[in-house]
Motif scaffolding. Structure first.
Motif, PDB file in Angstrom:
ATOM      1  N   CYS A 235      23.954  29.328 -49.325  1.00 40.05           N
ATOM      2  CA  CYS A 235      24.187  29.581 -48.024  1.00 40.05           C
ATOM      3  C   CYS A 235      23.407  30.355 -47.377  1.00 40.05           C
ATOM      4  CB  CYS A 235      25.531  30.020 -47.553  1.00 40.05           C
ATOM      5  SG  CYS A 235      25.947  31.671 -48.429  1.00 40.05           S
TER       6      CYS A 235
ATOM      7  N   GLN B 174      24.991  33.685 -43.250  1.00 33.10           N
ATOM      8  CA  GLN B 174      26.267  33.107 -43.631  1.00 33.10           C
ATOM      9  C   GLN B 174      27.081  34.126 -44.661  1.00 33.10           C
ATOM     10  OE1 GLN B 174      25.219  28.977 -44.618  1.00 33.10           O
ATOM     11  NE2 GLN B 174      26.379  28.417 -42.883  1.00 33.10           N
ATOM     12  N   TRP B 175      26.384  34.580 -45.586  1.00 31.66           N
ATOM     13  CA  TRP B 175      27.006  35.269 -46.570  1.00 31.66           C
ATOM     14  C   TRP B 175      27.217  36.687 -46.127  1.00 31.66           C
ATOM     15  CZ3 TRP B 175      24.869  39.796 -48.327  1.00 31.66           C
ATOM     16  CH2 TRP B 175      23.635  39.686 -48.653  1.00 31.66           C
ATOM     17  N   ARG B 176      26.480  37.287 -45.139  1.00 34.42           N
ATOM     18  CA  ARG B 176      26.680  38.553 -44.566  1.00 34.42           C
ATOM     19  C   ARG B 176      27.725  38.533 -43.671  1.00 34.42           C
ATOM     20  NH1 ARG B 176      20.516  40.799 -43.213  1.00 34.42           N
ATOM     21  NH2 ARG B 176      20.097  41.520 -45.394  1.00 34.42           N
TER      22      ARG B 176
ATOM     23  N   ARG C 183      31.350  32.453 -52.022  1.00 34.71           N
ATOM     24  CA  ARG C 183      30.646  32.684 -50.824  1.00 34.71           C
ATOM     25  C   ARG C 183      29.488  33.956 -50.872  1.00 34.71           C
ATOM     26  NH1 ARG C 183      29.362  28.743 -46.984  1.00 34.71           N
ATOM     27  NH2 ARG C 183      29.001  29.751 -44.755  1.00 34.71           N
ATOM     28  N   VAL C 184      29.938  34.981 -51.437  1.00 29.53           N
ATOM     29  CA  VAL C 184      29.318  36.058 -51.466  1.00 29.53           C
ATOM     30  C   VAL C 184      28.831  36.547 -53.037  1.00 29.53           C
ATOM     31  CG1 VAL C 184      30.328  37.097 -49.365  1.00 29.53           C
ATOM     32  CG2 VAL C 184      31.331  37.548 -51.717  1.00 29.53           C
TER      33      VAL C 184
ATOM     34  N   GLN D  76      21.614  33.788 -45.429  1.00 29.44           N
ATOM     35  CA  GLN D  76      21.675  35.244 -45.459  1.00 29.44           C
ATOM     36  C   GLN D  76      22.713  35.607 -44.445  1.00 29.44           C
ATOM     37  OE1 GLN D  76      18.363  38.199 -44.577  1.00 29.44           O
ATOM     38  NE2 GLN D  76      18.598  38.416 -46.878  1.00 29.44           N
TER      39      GLN D  76
ATOM     40  N   GLU E 270      27.132  31.590 -54.044  1.00 34.52           N
ATOM     41  CA  GLU E 270      26.308  31.020 -52.795  1.00 34.52           C
ATOM     42  C   GLU E 270      25.064  31.833 -52.355  1.00 34.52           C
ATOM     43  OE1 GLU E 270      28.664  28.832 -49.950  1.00 34.52           O
ATOM     44  OE2 GLU E 270      30.295  28.586 -51.447  1.00 34.52           O
ATOM     45  N   ARG E 271      25.527  33.032 -52.430  1.00 35.73           N
ATOM     46  CA  ARG E 271      24.447  34.139 -51.950  1.00 35.73           C
ATOM     47  C   ARG E 271      23.267  34.023 -52.996  1.00 35.73           C
ATOM     48  NH1 ARG E 271      25.278  40.844 -51.937  1.00 35.73           N
ATOM     49  NH2 ARG E 271      23.201  41.291 -52.213  1.00 35.73           N
TER      50      ARG E 271
ATOM     51  N   ALA F 281      30.420  36.803 -44.028  1.00 27.55           N
ATOM     52  CA  ALA F 281      31.432  36.038 -44.637  1.00 27.55           C
ATOM     53  C   ALA F 281      32.476  37.344 -45.201  1.00 27.55           C
ATOM     54  CB  ALA F 281      31.186  35.409 -46.202  1.00 27.55           C
TER      55      ALA F 281
END
Lengths: 495, 495
Positions: B377, B381-383, B367-368, B379, B371-372, B385
């Motif tokens: 995903c 969403q990954w922040r 995810r980070v 911004q 996907e980042r 995560a």
């Protein structure tokens, strides 16, 4: 078969090392070909306690990339698994195309140790053996390579190993009272194992007996066998003669009319419908409670023409049921993972627990209808499917399930009328797609397929019921009544 | 909250019928929009025994097309479920985008009835409440609509209903000794329910209390609430302020160097390596037995640069383990079904049982990282995560798991060398793809992401370990040693 095993052979380290290295490399290479050629592979290990299953599996699996290979251990069935058919936990664990599944123990425990330790009658044992052979044949027919290892050690060696495990605090828990009991009664187990191995060593899934006193030679035998079996499977052309005709298998088929012989003018008046619906639903509700109490599973299969009224029919059945005890399973086109498995796999996965009701909205019969007509499977595959489906339903019936199958029937004119109505009603427009129109053009092809299906899969344990649905109300009452009487019949046997 | 419920309201049939018809139609329509807008919906029902959950759920679910709506009943956890974290069976049942999941009972049983009936300490209850709130917040942040109904009846009404059920042979089994006990101690349960409702009625998942003496009014209240909540959710713009920066959550973070600060010249000589490998594997093997005996789960997370040697490192760990007690879980890009769920869903599904070891080859940290970087995903969403991942790992840690996370590290030159070597070795060529070369070009973006990840998710309960892997042998020994000491530390706490 066990008496022929040489338990005295020993392989010295100098001989073992280079041969093992060579085979390990080959196994790693072969896995890539297994992936490319999309071969599903099952390697199962059974045998005596302390025969070395754990470490042999461990060595074997390390040669494979975990993306595409894994181990499943089948110890005693847990509570949830016990509420499914015996083969359920094995069926649901079969590998996808290109995958290697290593099984630590298998369905053979249910026809060997279980026979001596649980109350499995002679008759039930024979049934299970047939059922296992059918399972393995279905997998082999689908292209699965099945390699079965039985690890053999003698009574003395087993005793020695148990004692050694018990010496160490951290391994002592591995040896149970049951293990010792099995060792004491080694001869009885020997007999059951030996007999079972003979009975289940088939052309499509022969047993490989491994003398397991000396680990080195066991490893080499296992590696060599896996290498040669995979090589053979990869080379093998599908040289089996394809089915020349539809094979329903060796089952008593119930006679059933062709679709063209069905009169579609049956109706029911609205008032009588309301009354009968209420009565039938009340009755079904009561029966659902009884089923639950007696832990009888029910499988209801709905097939029928597009717009024939399957959805509404299902709703009238579901409305009578406690939501905690039933599930409606809508069946769409298989997804990628499902496509990579045996076509029955996704239906095995969705079977109900004992005491529960599964309502399939479209079913495994897709194989002999849409897949046949659209060419999603080969001619050989769908011709073979009638038998496989009958075998599948027999398995469910033997498990104790009530099986009720409905073909919801309308004629072409009625379908056209309903399609148009859907298109003209905004709230119903989502229900009609391009595909429905395309399927409609193939009506006669479907009719032929449906007639073949009805004729070849209407068995005494799972007969088809044609439901005239020109008048949807009539269809609902008829389906409810058939369902109710099937359940009542089954409950009578119980008491 | 319960004291405010009017249990006396009654809705007459004439009023009920037209309103119910209107709402039913609306529910059916709304489901289509739920599908189109890909809204995941959870409707959970909790409340008193015999408050009518079954028939209310039955009525509600019949308004929905089963393709996209289903009921899951959560009764007592079975043996397999008990060997997973408390939230596991709920997490794995969450709906995909566009699906409506109706839950019959829920995680609330673990913080209400369980508190009175099992030995749940005050401290553990508070922990569970936090954990449930986190779960619901994570779902809400991911866009899931959560509607929570509590069905309320008073003591007298409950007694009356139990008695009525007992009168009939087919429903009598539904009333257990426990039910009667709960009725006798109604006041105690009232207090726990009421307190829990207050504590867990949040902005993102408020409780809806339904007076359930009169079924008609209960139905209407439920229908109305579901209609208005779905309408609101469909209209709602994502008007929540997006995260301005990385949110690690309220956790104690352990300091960890940046990748650029890592010295990569560490080596081990081949002879010492063989010796140490043997020793470490023998030790790990013993520890695996202890873990199994004490039922402690282990989660090992492998991340690292392409070609850093993750596979070989994992193999050296796996070789020491009993195949019946561990699983290597290779993590690739999510498939369609996985993409339609919360990103943590597929990892929740693959958690080990107590006493087992799960080795993740790539993890939820995708995810980070990928996907980042690839924009899979948002911004926001990954922040978000980092916090969600810390919460996830905290949950595992509270469950009792040993968590060991490895970043397998090499530098850019070494990677190039290994890529070329792979391309030039026929047996290894499949290991290198176009994508590897593309990722390589984004090295500096990845380095930034990895540094953010290491800094923000290195908690005291799940710290990161950077493994220098320029020399693969050194890396293997280091990883084994870290794993061993993490397990030993955990086992010491146990004894």
């Amino acid at each position: 078969m066990l008496e022929k095993v040489n338990l005295k052979k020993v392989m010295i380290k100098e001989e073992y090392k280079p041969e093992a290295e060579r085979l390990k490399l080959r196994l790693t290479e072969l896995q890539q070909q297994v992936k490319e050629k999309k071969l599903p592979v099952i390697i199962l290990f059974d045998g005596w306690g302390a025969a070395g299953k754990g470490s042999l599996i461990s060595k074997l699996i390390l040669n494979f990339d975990p993306r595409g290979a894994g181990v499943t251990s089948f110890v005693g069935a847990d509570a949830a698994e016990s509420r499914k058919p015996l083969l359920w936990r094995y069926w649901t664990a079969i590998p996808a195309q290109g995958e290697i599944a290593v099984f630590d123990r298998s369905w053979y425990q249910d026809i060997t140790t279980a026979v001596l330790e649980e109350k499995v009658s002679r008759k039930e044992r024979l049934r299970r053996i047939e059922s296992v052979k059918t399972f393995e044949r279905q997998l082999a027919d689908d292209g699965t390579l099945l390699i079965k290892f039985f690890l053999h050690i003698d009574q003395k060696e087993q005793k020695k190993r148990f004692s050694k495990l018990e010496e160490n605090k951290n391994t002592a828990w591995r040896v149970t009272e049951l293990d010792w009991k099995r060792n004491r009664h080694y001869d009885d187990y020997y007999q059951v194992f030996d007999q079972t191995l003979r009975e289940t060593s088939t052309e499509y899934a022969p047993w490989q007996i491994v003398g397991s006193h000396d680990q080195n030679s066991a490893v080499i035998q296992i590696y060599r066998t896996v290498v040669s079996e995979i090589e053979r499977a990869l080379e093998r052309k599908d040289d089996k003669p394809a089915s020349e005709e539809i094979q329903p298998g060796d089952f008593d088929l119930v006679s059933i009319p062709k679709l063209s012989e069905i009169r579609l003018d049956k109706q029911i008046e609205p008032d009588r419908y309301q009354q009968q619906l209420k009565e039938a639903q009340a009755k079904l509700k009561k029966l659902h409670n009884k089923l639950y109490r007696k832990k009888i599973p029910v499988v209801i299969a709905y097939e029928g023409w597009d717009a024939a009224g399957k959805g509404g029919n299902i709703k009238r059945v579901a409305a009578a049921l406690d939501p905690r005890g039933y599930e409606v399973i809508p069946v769409a086109a298989p997804d990628k993972t499902e496509l990579a498995h045996h076509y029955l796999w996704r239906f095995w996965k969705r079977l109900p627990k004992t005491g529960h009701i599964a309502i399939f909205d479209r079913t495994w019969y897709g194989r002999v209808m849409v897949e046949r007509i659209e060419g999603f499977c080969t001619q050989d595959q769908w011709r073979r499917a009638y038998r496989e489906i009958n075998e599948f339903e027999k398995e469910l019936s033997d498990w104790g399930a009530v099986i009720v199958k409905f073909w919801i029937h309308i004629d072409q004119d009625e379908q056209l009328k309903r399609f148009k109505e859907r298109e003209n009603t905004p709230a119903k427009r989502w229900k009609i797609t391009e595909e429905d129109w395309r399927n409609r053009e193939k009506w006669s092809l479907y009719e032929e397929a449906v007639n073949d299906m009805l004729r070849n899969t209407s068995t005494d344990f799972a007969p088809w019921n044609i439901i005239e649905s020109q008048d949807k109300r009539f269809a609902r009452i008829k389906a409810l009544k058939i369902l109710i009487s099937a359940i009542e019949e089954r409950l009578e046997k119980e008491s």
